[in-house]
Design an enzyme around this catalytic site. Structure first.
Site, PDB file in Angstrom:
ATOM      1  N   THR A 186       0.902  -1.028  -0.028  1.00  0.00           N
ATOM      2  CA  THR A 186       0.095   0.268  -0.158  1.00  0.00           C
ATOM      3  C   THR A 186       1.139   1.595  -0.439  1.00  0.00           C
ATOM      4  OG1 THR A 186       0.333   0.067   2.410  1.00  0.00           O
ATOM      5  CG2 THR A 186      -1.674  -0.768   1.434  1.00  0.00           C
ATOM      6  N   GLU A 328      -5.513  -2.697  -1.596  1.00  0.00           N
ATOM      7  CA  GLU A 328      -6.119  -4.693  -1.114  1.00  0.00           C
ATOM      8  C   GLU A 328      -7.205  -4.989  -1.867  1.00  0.00           C
ATOM      9  OE1 GLU A 328      -5.890  -1.755   0.220  1.00  0.00           O
ATOM     10  OE2 GLU A 328      -4.484  -1.834   2.612  1.00  0.00           O
ATOM     11  N   LYS A 441     -14.425  15.896  12.805  1.00  0.00           N
ATOM     12  CA  LYS A 441     -15.494  15.671  13.848  1.00  0.00           C
ATOM     13  C   LYS A 441     -15.765  16.929  14.784  1.00  0.00           C
ATOM     14  CE  LYS A 441     -17.729  12.136  16.480  1.00  0.00           C
ATOM     15  NZ  LYS A 441     -17.151  10.810  16.831  1.00  0.00           N
ATOM     16  N   TRP A 446     -19.678  14.939  11.892  1.00  0.00           N
ATOM     17  CA  TRP A 446     -18.895  14.825  11.054  1.00  0.00           C
ATOM     18  C   TRP A 446     -19.233  15.478   9.820  1.00  0.00           C
ATOM     19  CZ3 TRP A 446     -18.547   8.546  10.311  1.00  0.00           C
ATOM     20  CH2 TRP A 446     -17.636   8.014  11.661  1.00  0.00           C
TER      21      TRP A 446
END
Ligand code: ADP
Length: 542
Positions: A186, A328, A441, A446
């Site tokens: 990654t 992934e 946040k 959010w």
């Protein structure tokens, strides 16, 4: 009762042999500093078999890792098949990683040989003594005669000489489709790199899915341009898919400038092209109003600004096709094609643009759920509830290579935790609001940085924008907008706010606007919010 069908393994040999048999004269083109190199699948296949023989000659162990450090080229495609078709594991190294990460990855994967483009040798050679298991450095000359000097060292091998001296390999050695075919770490946008290991089976199934008309829709008559690097998430699988489909493939080589990409598109008759948003932002001015054969402009890796999709629709004549996925997930997991029922009921281009700005619907065989970050419970698809996106499917990783740290990325019942946060519409369209680590946040609620960025980037004077969280005493965190103004334009903080006021809830309005020269990018061209957060680490708001 058992089904009575044959259990032939799904392997890359099958993909390779199909191209070798059916499309020997179809063209593969690579852009180089001295012009476009042409070859065909017939020549490519013969060279790939020789390369397989060369891996034996070099003494690479039966399942040894074969690293590449290379641009998108037809030679790189030889490696893409020679390694797995002889039972070995292709390991694409990201050429833009920091030296320490590169050394860590090559040693962690236990790479035995590295194939490097001559133009990239200056990046690799300084760390070559830190590689623990690499015995050979095979140089592929992508520069003509004017490239960087090649060190006089016993580890150095010339690619063309190696192939010329080798005997063609028969392939067909992989009988277990679960055998590893390739690996990719990654890129570490949000953390340390972790190794993903693809199997023959996962690559074949992923390639077949990419050919589906409702997915990437790559077919035999296509000319595919993977701008997305072969060293990152397998060029989104498009090279293997292209070979399976028998498409012509155009490789951009080292020159990824917007003008060069646009020239390849218009001059080579490219029909399917794929790249991250920054590539398409740059190429727009060179494609607008030009003749081209584009049918599909795939874009993902980070959120595609709605305004970018619309600019392509109106100025280039083809809207951008957004896809979502990650290393992934091989990487294709969802595609924002417009469902026929939504197409039929859409009353305006605006409504269609809204759908194209989503991350789309999961492709067949990828299952998706959103989970409550606290309890882990599955949340409803009501377009309002937001939770962590979790996926599973035959080309989704089940664990990382030799990496206990990675266990937290998988749920007890075997789903991959993507670290992305989204709401899902009742009809299945995913609306990604953020990455977990980028979330803002504010007072327990959010704020979606992706939504804010989308709105800011739709302002005609804005070139790029990224929104990050800054600490706030009262609210915990508040959004800070980092804005790049288009050359020759001016913009004030108040103008940005005025633009946003009618477009977002009042409490989402950023607590400040920083005008910056450029949004820092990661190794694969994504906005690097990690860097922005570091740069504005001292910012505090009440
Ligand atoms: P890295 O995690 O280092 O960026 P990847 O290329 O594997 O490496 O990135 C996958 C991530 O990229 C996804 O988890 C998601 O956050 C982001 N991403 C990919 N496609 C999209 C998209 N269409 N919209 C928004 N984010 C996306």
């Amino acid at each position: 009762m058992q089904g009575l069908m044959q259990q032939t393994p799904l392997t890359l040999d099958g993909i390779f042999r199909r191209a070798e048999t059916f499309w020997p004269t179809k063209r593969l083109t690579t852009a180089t500093p001295s012009g476009r190199e042409r070859t065909d699948y017939g020549t490519w296949a013969a060279r790939t078999r020789r390369l397989g023989g060369a891996l034996e000659d070099l003494g690479v162990s039966a399942d040894g890792r074969v690293a590449t450090f290379a641009w998108n080229t037809a030679r790189h495609l030889e490696l893409y098949f020679a390694a797995p078709c002889t039972g070995r594991v292709l390991h694409t190294l990201n050429i833009r990683l920091f030296a320490e990460q590169l050394v860590y990855i090559a040693n962690h994967a236990e790479d035995e040989v590295v194939f490097v483009d001559r133009s990239l040798l200056p990046l690799l050679w300084p760390v070559v003594d830190d590689f623990k298991s690499i015995h050979h450095v095979v140089v592929m000359d992508d520069t003509g005669s004017a490239g960087p000097e090649i060190p006089d060292d016993p580890r150095i091998v010339d690619y063309e000489q190696l192939i010329a001296a080798a005997t063609p390999h028969p392939f067909g050695v992989v009988t277990d489709e679960s055998t590893a075919a390739s690996m990719c770490y990654t890129s570490g946008t949000t953390g340390e790199p972790k190794g993903v290991v693809y199997s023959h089976r996962s690559v074949v199934l992923h390639s077949m899915t990419e050919m589906m008309v409702d997915a990437a829709g790559v077919g035999e008559s296509d000319v595919v341009l993977p701008v997305v690097p072969m060293f990152h998430a397998n060029a989104w699988g498009l090279c293997q898919t292209g070979v399976l489909a028998g498409s012509e493939i155009v490789f951009p080589g080292a020159d990824l400038s917007p003008a060069a990409i646009a020239a390849l598109i218009t001059e080579e008759g490219v029909t399917v092209a794929a790249g991250v948003p920054t590539i398409w932002m740059g190429a727009l001015q060179f494609l607008a109003g030009r003749r081209h054969s584009l049918r599909s402009i795939l874009c993902g890796g980070s959120a595609v600004p709605r305004s970018l999709g619309e600019a392509y629709r109106t100025e280039v004549g083809v809207p951008i096709l957004q896809a979502w996925g990650m290393t992934e997930t091989s990487p294709l997991a969802s595609v924002a094609r417009i469902r026929s029922d939504r197409q039929a009921e859409a009353d305006s281009e605006e409504a269609l643009a809204d759908l194209r700005a989503t991350q789309g619907i999961p492709v067949p065989n990828v299952e998706l759920r959103i989970a409550d970050p606290g309890t882990g419970e599955a949340l409803p698809w009501d377009d309002t509830s937001t939770g962590e996106v979790q996926v599973r499917g035959p080309w989704v990783a089940r664990e990382y290579y030799n990496d206990p740290r990675g266990a937290a990325s998988f749920t007890d019942d075997g789903w991959l935790r993507t670290g992305d946060v989204a709401a899902v519409r009742p009809d299945g369209y995913i609306r990604l609001v953020d990455r977990t680590k980028d979330l803002i946040k504010s007072g327990g609620e959010w704020v979606s940085s992706v939504d804010l960025e989308n709105h800011i980037m739709s302002h005609p004077s804005v070139a790029e924008a990224a929104v990050i969280a800054v600490p706030s005493e009262k609210w915990m965190e508040r959004p800070l907008a980092c804005v790049v103004v288009k050359a020759g334009e001016t913009l004030t903080e108040e103008e940005v706010m005025e633009w946003l006021r009618p477009r977002v809830p009042r409490w989402w309005l950023p607590d400040g606007v920083e005008f910056i020269e450029e949004v820092p990018k990661t190794s694969v061209g994504k906005f690097s919010k990690k860097d922005l957060r570091e740069r504005f680490a001292d910012r505090r708001v009440p």
